[in-house]
Motif scaffolding. Structure first.
Motif, PDB file in Angstrom:
ATOM      1  N   VAL A 343       0.702  -1.382   0.026  1.00 17.18           N
ATOM      2  CA  VAL A 343       0.011   0.066   0.091  1.00 17.18           C
ATOM      3  C   VAL A 343       0.683   1.308   0.083  1.00 17.18           C
ATOM      4  O   VAL A 343       2.066   1.013   0.267  1.00 17.18           O
ATOM      5  CB  VAL A 343      -1.023  -0.058   1.188  1.00 17.18           C
ATOM      6  N   GLY A 344       0.138   2.478  -0.287  1.00 15.91           N
ATOM      7  CA  GLY A 344       0.879   3.817  -0.176  1.00 15.91           C
ATOM      8  C   GLY A 344      -0.059   4.908   0.046  1.00 15.91           C
ATOM      9  O   GLY A 344      -1.343   4.253   0.555  1.00 15.91           O
ATOM     10  N   PHE A 345      -0.047   6.003  -0.160  1.00 13.77           N
ATOM     11  CA  PHE A 345      -0.892   6.969   0.127  1.00 13.77           C
ATOM     12  C   PHE A 345      -0.945   8.096  -0.849  1.00 13.77           C
ATOM     13  O   PHE A 345       0.126   8.411  -1.388  1.00 13.77           O
ATOM     14  CB  PHE A 345      -0.508   7.818   1.412  1.00 13.77           C
ATOM     15  N   CYS A 380      -5.760   2.115   9.642  1.00 13.90           N
ATOM     16  CA  CYS A 380      -5.878   3.465   9.305  1.00 13.90           C
ATOM     17  C   CYS A 380      -5.972   3.797   8.028  1.00 13.90           C
ATOM     18  O   CYS A 380      -5.523   3.246   7.034  1.00 13.90           O
ATOM     19  CB  CYS A 380      -4.588   4.072   9.706  1.00 13.90           C
ATOM     20  N   THR A 381      -6.927   4.747   7.494  1.00 14.57           N
ATOM     21  CA  THR A 381      -7.177   4.839   6.245  1.00 14.57           C
ATOM     22  C   THR A 381      -6.697   6.015   5.581  1.00 14.57           C
ATOM     23  O   THR A 381      -6.925   6.428   4.584  1.00 14.57           O
ATOM     24  CB  THR A 381      -8.966   4.838   5.980  1.00 14.57           C
ATOM     25  N   ALA A 382      -6.394   7.161   6.556  1.00 11.88           N
ATOM     26  CA  ALA A 382      -5.894   8.501   6.102  1.00 11.88           C
ATOM     27  C   ALA A 382      -5.052   9.059   7.306  1.00 11.88           C
ATOM     28  O   ALA A 382      -5.392   8.639   8.358  1.00 11.88           O
ATOM     29  CB  ALA A 382      -7.270   9.362   5.667  1.00 11.88           C
ATOM     30  N   MET A 419      -3.945   3.812  -0.149  1.00  8.55           N
ATOM     31  CA  MET A 419      -4.386   2.912  -1.481  1.00  8.55           C
ATOM     32  C   MET A 419      -3.690   1.827  -1.778  1.00  8.55           C
ATOM     33  O   MET A 419      -2.592   1.562  -1.210  1.00  8.55           O
ATOM     34  CB  MET A 419      -4.218   3.853  -2.518  1.00  8.55           C
ATOM     35  N   ALA A 420      -3.978   0.926  -2.663  1.00 13.52           N
ATOM     36  CA  ALA A 420      -3.279  -0.097  -3.062  1.00 13.52           C
ATOM     37  C   ALA A 420      -2.016   0.376  -3.864  1.00 13.52           C
ATOM     38  O   ALA A 420      -2.280   1.478  -4.692  1.00 13.52           O
ATOM     39  CB  ALA A 420      -4.001  -1.409  -3.985  1.00 13.52           C
ATOM     40  N   ALA A 435       4.943   1.872   0.092  1.00 16.91           N
ATOM     41  CA  ALA A 435       5.616   0.839   1.268  1.00 16.91           C
ATOM     42  C   ALA A 435       4.650  -0.348   1.343  1.00 16.91           C
ATOM     43  O   ALA A 435       3.668  -0.319   1.023  1.00 16.91           O
ATOM     44  CB  ALA A 435       5.754   1.662   2.379  1.00 16.91           C
ATOM     45  N   VAL A 436       5.516  -1.463   2.047  1.00 18.34           N
ATOM     46  CA  VAL A 436       4.685  -2.674   2.084  1.00 18.34           C
ATOM     47  C   VAL A 436       4.241  -2.597   3.694  1.00 18.34           C
ATOM     48  O   VAL A 436       5.317  -2.480   4.580  1.00 18.34           O
ATOM     49  CB  VAL A 436       5.688  -3.905   1.946  1.00 18.34           C
ATOM     50  N   ALA A 437       3.050  -2.800   3.917  1.00 15.12           N
ATOM     51  CA  ALA A 437       2.731  -2.844   5.333  1.00 15.12           C
ATOM     52  C   ALA A 437       2.422  -4.198   5.678  1.00 15.12           C
ATOM     53  O   ALA A 437       1.489  -4.797   5.382  1.00 15.12           O
ATOM     54  CB  ALA A 437       1.369  -2.063   5.338  1.00 15.12           C
TER      55      ALA A 437
END
Length: 821
Positions: A343-345, A380-382, A419-420, A435-437
């Motif tokens: 995921v990343g942002f 966590c979404t944002a 986001m993915a 990054a990879v969570a």
């Protein structure tokens, strides 16, 4: 004929037409209908009035020099005086009382007494604030009572909207029902208390408008609210107060904010002398995008495109309804995210920040640390800066759905949305942080964090004691661990507890036994020893270290250190000489030692401790096993919450979680948790409601009462039959004359039922509970509570419809629930 009635009939018209002005009201003086109290510079005036089209009389404040009386405050808005004049009196006890001539009854009162009642006086300040103060110091700004603490529909300069947490006071606006009826309507405006406070307007039980949180300069949903030459704005949030206020740069300007039920709007206006009218220059909601959650979850309102859009990476949840401009169901992710996904942002700009009910805020984190914090929690979404001043500071995280978002052409702020990674390739120039969570299961996560917080021996034994080989084995066993807890040698623990003597055993839980110990310097300790035969105890032990190692609160038991040596794993706590609460309230002899003031102090202390876990600690913590035996008492009978082996943590206050392993104590569990494994902060609120009833009654929740009812059913029956005080522990009745305040007992019973509502969303937050316990304001009526299952025999059979199996022990009936996959 009754001559006194004839005199009154003749007198009333005279009182209504006669007018004289006072500067102050002193002890035993009064303000009669027809007289007024005028502020300095004659800006405001206090007196009696009747709205247009109404014969009712009200005590109110209005602008003295503005025609067509503009009322800004009403004392008796919900209790008008009918058909007769009124009289405002400052009594000898220092209480301001409004009386009706016709019935000589109290219509309204400040319900406040002064320590120096005979020197009290009442003044109307130039700000429009009616104050009751110590008359010996008329210049003092410390007031015994003030109308600014109890606003009606108008927000004036220098007034505060928000909470006084020390007094449990919620200053909020309530609109008039109509121009001719100042009574309270269902349209209200105030500050919501959570990690990231914001102003919210309500129509009945539904959110109508939301300002967005304060971002250091303005509310995020009010971009036009900027520093100017006319106003100054201020938002304060600390342990004692959370409020918003504003003031005027030019004191000669007359301005006000009014909550108007006629058009369901918050209106800001200023008086124009040339036109002799109020000029409206802003109001909210200002467009349809201001209507709360207009576009549903993950949708945002865009006035430039005259409608709703889905955030990038999201699509309409119901395409047909979306096409028909029914946007209420909002949007869903194109690629649902799972823990462990890459995921990343993505950064969205000029946004009104989402609803902050489920947020976590830390003012000390920078944006990089905020990014990492959100990345490391797959709920966590944002995230964004909590303060946008200068280059930005602080961290705010969102959990769950993003609600009530809109965009601005000028204003708003950045919002980074999870986001993915595969969706972030074409970002149109936005800076990406991919990054990879890698989020592992809960046991693995606990083990990982455990190695960070747990400790080993701080004093390495000499080679002569352990041998070179043993020393190397020790180093390998603990290599790379960060020692943040003080360490205790096993020999020290053995000596302190008398080699774990049975005489020093304090009790036993799912983790193993607890022993009292005394160190060489005389300090008393409690040692929690992990049982080698308990697989569940290992998880609890790790969890407890993780959660409580850095928690600091006067109502939480303090962890002093740990010992990991020779196959032993032990936690060392401060010793509580009075042991646990259940040892008092359920004991016929010792219960007499807990009078009502002590019990009420314990109730309030436990509430503060839970509030800290839910809202004020570094992590959001749900205890999940709150009960009388987990409330310890120090030498002064102050409560401390203990046993965090069952607790769950979140980076933010999620609305709910789900577990396949229900753990806790039967009789304290919320219905949704016991039956479906659903837990939230509201699960702890339910448990607190049970604890309240037990402290008041001295009876266990699992007891059986009349008609085979448990404690909740028994208490609700007494409450419904108008006999709530019969719930009191009989030993309290013996001390009632000297120490028991029936009003406090009644209030605690009422609060307990609010906590015990069947639906989690109907229960108050612990912040609200703490406020309700500490104030004497009105409480909402409770619905019938969620009754627990009859527990005379305890749960014993599998629920074949759900595939859930309940097992329990005889003593505490601690449940483990296993759900078939």
């Amino acid at each position: 004929m009754d001559h006194s009635f004839l005199v009154l009939v003749l007198l009333v018209p005279c009182l209504l037409c006669f007018s004289s002005a006072l500067e102050t009201i002193g002890p035993t003086q009064s303000l009669s209908d027809g007289e007024t109290l005028v502020s300095q510079a004659e800006v405001f005036e206090l007196g009696f009035f009747s709205p247009a089209g109404s014969a009712n009389r009200f005590l109110g404040i209005w602008y003295k020099k503005i025609p067509d009386r503009t009322v800004v405050w009403v004392a008796n808005r919900d209790n008008p005086i009918n058909g007769s004049p009124g009289n405002l009196t400052l009594t000898a006890s220092g209480n301001l009382v409004l009386l009706s001539y016709s019935s000589d009854t109290i219509v309204w009162s400040t319900n406040t007494t002064s320590s120096k009642p005979m020197s009290s006086s009442v003044r109307l300040l130039a700000t429009g604030n009616l104050v009751l103060q110590d008359g010996s110091d008329p210049n003092s700004e410390v007031y015994l009572w003030q109308s600014f603490d109890y606003p009606t529909d108008t927000f004036l300069p220098d007034m505060k909207i928000g909470w006084d947490l020390k007094r449990g006071l919620n200053r909020h606006l309530v609109a008039w029902k109509s121009p001719s009826d100042p009574s309270s309507s269902d349209f209200t405006w105030g500050l919501e208390l959570h990690s990231y406070p914001e102003a919210v307007a309500w129509k009945g039980n539904h959110k109508y408008f939301r300002s967005g949180p304060w971002n250091g300069i303005r509310y995020s949903g009010a971009p036009e609210q900027k520093p100017n030459n006319l106003f100054w704005f201020k938002f304060v949030s600390n342990e004692e107060e959370v409020y918003y206020t504003y003031g005027l740069q030019d004191k000669s300007v007359l301005t006000r904010n009014v909550l108007n039920r006629s058009n369901d709007a918050w209106e800001r206006s200023a008086w124009s002398d040339p036109t002799q009218e109020w000029k409206y220059y802003s109001s909210v909601p200002k467009d349809k995008c201001d209507n709360y959650n207009f576009c549903g979850p993950h949708g945002y309102c865009d006035m430039a495109n005259l409608g709703c859009q889905c955030l990038e990476g999201f699509s309409p949840k119901s395409p047909d309804k979306w096409a028909a401009m029914d946007w209420t169901q909002g949007c869903k992710r194109d690629k649902p995210l799972q823990c462990g996904d890459k995921v990343g942002f993505k950064k969205f700009t000029n946004m009104k920040l989402p609803d902050t009910t489920s947020t976590w805020v830390n003012a000390s984190l920078d944006i990089k640390a905020c990014h990492e914090k959100c990345l490391g929690n797959c709920s966590c979404t944002a995230y964004t800066h909590s303060d946008i001043r200068a280059s930005g500071s602080g961290c705010a995280l969102w959990f769950g759905d993003l609600l009530d978002i809109r965009t601005f052409s000028d204003g708003g702020q950045d919002l980074h949305i999870r986001m993915a990674a595969s969706e972030l390739g074409g970002d149109n120039g936005n800076r990406l942080k991919i990054a990879v969570a890698a989020v592992v299961g809960i046991v693995g996560a606990l083990g990982m964090v455990f190695t960070i917080y747990c400790c080993h021996r701080s004093r390495t034994k000499s080679k002569g004691e352990t041998g070179e080989k043993g020393e190397k084995e020790q180093k390998n066993e603990h290599s790379g661990e960060d020692m943040e807890l003080p360490a205790f040698d096993l020999a020290m623990i053995i000596n302190a507890t008398g080699n774990f003597s049975a005489n020093n055993k304090l009790g036993e839980g799912g983790f193993g036994p607890v022993y009292k110990g005394t160190l060489a310097d005389g300090q008393e300790i409690a040692v929690k020893r992990l049982s080698s035969s308990s697989g569940q105890g290992l998880k609890e032990f790790k969890n407890e270290v993780i959660l409580i190692a850095k928690l600091q609160h006067r109502n939480l038991v303090k962890l002093l250190g740990c010992c990991i040596e020779g196959g032993e794993k032990m936690l060392v706590y401060e010793y509580m000489p009075n042991k646990s609460l259940d040892a008092f309230i359920f004991d016929d002899k010792r219960s007499y030692l807990l009078d009502w003031p002590t019990r009420f102090s314990i109730i309030c202390g436990v509430a503060r401790g839970i509030l800290y876990l839910h809202q004020d600690s570094r992590l959001r913590i749900i205890h999940r096993d709150l009960k009388a035996s987990n409330v310890l008492l120090d030498k002064e009978m102050k409560p401390k919450i203990s046993d965090f082996g069952m607790a769950k943590t979140f980076g933010g206050d999620q609305s709910e979680g789900n577990t396949n392993r229900v753990v806790g104590t039967y009789g304290y569990m919320a219905p949704e948790y016991a039956t479906d494994g659903l837990f939230s902060v509201k699960s702890d609120v339910f448990s607190f409601g049970i604890l309240l009833l037990e402290i008041i009654s001295g009876k266990r929740s699992r007891g059986i009462f009349r008609s085979n009812q448990n404690l909740i059913g028994h208490a609700w029956r007494l409450y419904s039959e108008g006999r709530p005080l019969e719930l009191m522990d009989p030993c309290l009745e013996d001390t009632a004359d000297s120490s028991c305040k029936f009003s406090e007992v009644m209030r605690c019973i009422h609060v307990s039922f609010l906590c015990l509502q069947q639906r989690p969303e109907d229960r108050p937050s612990m912040a609200s509970v703490a406020v309700m316990l500490g104030s004497d304001g009105p409480l909402p009526p409770p619905k019938q509570p969620g009754f627990l299952i009859d527990c005379s025999d305890g749960p014993s059979e599998a629920d074949s419809s759900s595939g859930k199996l309940l097992s329990h022990s005889i003593n505490e009936i601690t449940i483990s629930l296993v759900q078939a996959r």
